[in-house]
Design an enzyme around this catalytic site. Structure first.
Site, PDB file in Angstrom:
ATOM      1  N   HIS A 159       2.900  -3.471   0.698  1.00 23.75           N
ATOM      2  CA  HIS A 159       2.594  -2.979  -0.643  1.00 23.75           C
ATOM      3  C   HIS A 159       3.541  -1.832  -0.943  1.00 23.75           C
ATOM      4  O   HIS A 159       3.583  -0.844  -0.220  1.00 23.75           O
ATOM      5  CB  HIS A 159       1.154  -2.500  -0.762  1.00 23.75           C
ATOM      6  CG  HIS A 159       0.816  -2.049  -2.156  1.00 23.75           C
ATOM      7  ND1 HIS A 159       0.505  -0.757  -2.470  1.00 23.75           N
ATOM      8  CD2 HIS A 159       0.797  -2.737  -3.335  1.00 23.75           C
ATOM      9  CE1 HIS A 159       0.281  -0.652  -3.772  1.00 23.75           C
ATOM     10  NE2 HIS A 159       0.450  -1.846  -4.318  1.00 23.75           N
TER      11      HIS A 159
ATOM     12  N   LYS B 152       3.082   5.412   3.560  1.00 26.87           N
ATOM     13  CA  LYS B 152       1.747   5.642   2.991  1.00 26.87           C
ATOM     14  C   LYS B 152       0.719   5.889   4.085  1.00 26.87           C
ATOM     15  O   LYS B 152      -0.218   6.666   3.911  1.00 26.87           O
ATOM     16  CB  LYS B 152       1.313   4.425   2.173  1.00 26.87           C
ATOM     17  CG  LYS B 152       2.106   4.170   0.921  1.00 26.87           C
ATOM     18  CD  LYS B 152       1.509   2.962   0.199  1.00 26.87           C
ATOM     19  CE  LYS B 152       2.333   2.589  -1.005  1.00 26.87           C
ATOM     20  NZ  LYS B 152       1.772   1.428  -1.716  1.00 26.87           N
TER      21      LYS B 152
ATOM     22  N   THR C 111      -0.370   7.125   7.857  1.00 25.55           N
ATOM     23  CA  THR C 111       0.071   8.147   8.808  1.00 25.55           C
ATOM     24  C   THR C 111       0.769   7.520  10.009  1.00 25.55           C
ATOM     25  O   THR C 111       0.230   6.614  10.658  1.00 25.55           O
ATOM     26  CB  THR C 111      -1.126   8.980   9.294  1.00 25.55           C
ATOM     27  OG1 THR C 111      -1.763   9.585   8.163  1.00 25.55           O
ATOM     28  CG2 THR C 111      -0.678  10.069  10.256  1.00 25.55           C
TER      29      THR C 111
END
Length: 407
Positions: free
Chosen positions: A17, A66, A68
């Site tokens: 994404h 996005k 961690t």
């Protein structure tokens, strides 16, 4: 220039994404780019995208994780397949003309990438992130989606990660099954027998709610997770409280009595708007419902007006020599629609399958049916008698990707 793009490609843990911003170096995008490189965050350290070591892509592109990055395994997925995928997608976008070559030195791109911690297949990570980046660039440069596309899709789209579907009434007509019962076992049997169709709406009838409370809506939701469920509260007063109670139980719509004061009706509709559910104004026993609707503020009109059979009104108008050409046994449906703008009209009152075509041709969007279905020995067949007069479910023939750009 300031462009924004988004794309989701692939499936499984390797799903990609991508969100991205494309903008001028001298503008806000350039400032954000520089800040991203100098103001680092633990676990989300941005990295320049490269084609290969020592060869960064152009336009200059910053990758922001996005998810961690917790260890070297996570880092290797970013620095390896994802970094290369984004870099090559950007370069190919220039080569293919999606990004004009003559501005490649004047703009920057920031790409936020999603890499699942359990992703393992590096080839899929590369493939999906390449595809998502290229698609997001294409969309950004063409300003996709346009506002008309957003408005057309907002009530029909589904999100795969939600795990459930929020049904909206974007393509009438529908059949509303009124569960006017006082027995939970009977309710469950009827719901299990009613076809699981998008064109069927389920109503928690007033008797059910009076006997078992508004929590009966949640019981219906467990039986039919994706159904459109109406709580027939017939709210007269303290509408805000009752509407919120129904919304908390996952009702999609609440019926408000048209006999209430204008202030009470407006407060109830306002709460429905706040909760993101439909308001239904039930005109049972309301003498002049057109006058009632006209008194409501323009921004507080109901989503749906429910009209009940009123043969006496048509007879009375005819006796007075008034025009009844647009009248139906439920009143002037077309006129009511004009009063509520983009709203829907539901009709009720002893409707049989033979009356469906007449109701729809007169402008009705929702056919409310009670005894014909819930009192039948063959509930499924009775429901199908009505469905036979309706089109297929919305999007029944739609391909999986039909909602995306046309080539």
């Amino acid at each position: 220039m300031y462009k924004i793009g988004e794309a989701l490609v692939g499936d499984g843990n390797e799903l990609a994404h991508v969100d991205l911003i494309i903008g001028d170096k001298e503008g806000p995008a350039g400032t954000a780019f520089a800040n991203g490189m100098t103001q680092l965050s633990i676990g989300h350290t941005p990295v320049l995208s490269v084609i290969r070591p020592n060869l960064m892509t152009k336009p200059s592109t910053l990758i922001i994780p996005k998810v961690t990055v917790g260890d070297l395994d996570d880092a290797s997925k970013i620095f390896g397949p994802a970094q290369t995928a984004v870099g090559r997608a950007v370069a190919d976008a220039v080569e293919e003309g999606l990004i004009p070559k003559d501005i490649a030195e004047d703009i920057v791109i920031m790409v936020s990438v999603f890499i699942h911690p359990d992703a393992e297949d590096y080839r899929k990570i590369y493939q999906y992130n390449y595809g998502a980046t290229k698609l997001a660039i294409r969309r950004a440069m063409s300003d996709y989606p346009g506002i008309n596309k957003v408005l057309a899709e907002k009530d029909r789209g589904t999100h795969p990660i939600m795990g459930f579907k929020v049904t909206r009434l974007w393509s009438p007509p529908y059949v509303q099954v009124a569960l006017d019962l006082d027995n939970l076992d009977a309710m469950e049997k009827i719901i299990s027998a009613v076809p699981d169709r998008e064109r069927i709406l389920l109503e928690a009838g007033t008797p059910l709610i009076k006997k078992f409370g508004v929590g009966v809506v949640s019981k219906i939701r467990k039986l039919r997770p994706d159904a459109f469920i109406i709580a027939d509260l017939k709210t007269l007063d303290v509408g805000r409280v009752e509407i919120k109670m129904a919304a908390d139980e996952t009702a999609d719509a609440v019926a408000i009595s048209g006999l209430g004061t204008i202030e009470s009706i407006e407060k109830a509709i306002h709460e429905a708007q706040k909760q993101g559910i439909y308001s239904i104004l039930d005109m049972m026993n309301v003498d002049n419902f057109k006058e009632k609707i006209n008194k409501l503020q323009d921004n507080l009109k109901p989503n749906i007006v429910l009209l009940h059979r009123n043969v006496d009104l048509e007879t009375s108008m005819a006796e007075k020599g008034q025009d009844t050409s647009d009248m139906t046994e439920w009143g002037n449906i077309k006129e009511i629609k004009k009063l509520i703008g983009d709203g829907l009209v539901a009709v009720a009152g002893g409707i049989t399958p033979e009356k469906v075509d007449e109701a729809i041709e007169s402008g009705a969007d929702i056919i409310v049916v009670g005894r014909y279905i819930i009192g039948s020995r063959d509930v499924r067949r009775s429901a199908e008698d009505f469905l036979a007069h309706l089109p297929q479910d919305p999007d029944n023939m739609r391909l999986a990707l039909d909602e995306d750009e046309q080539v």
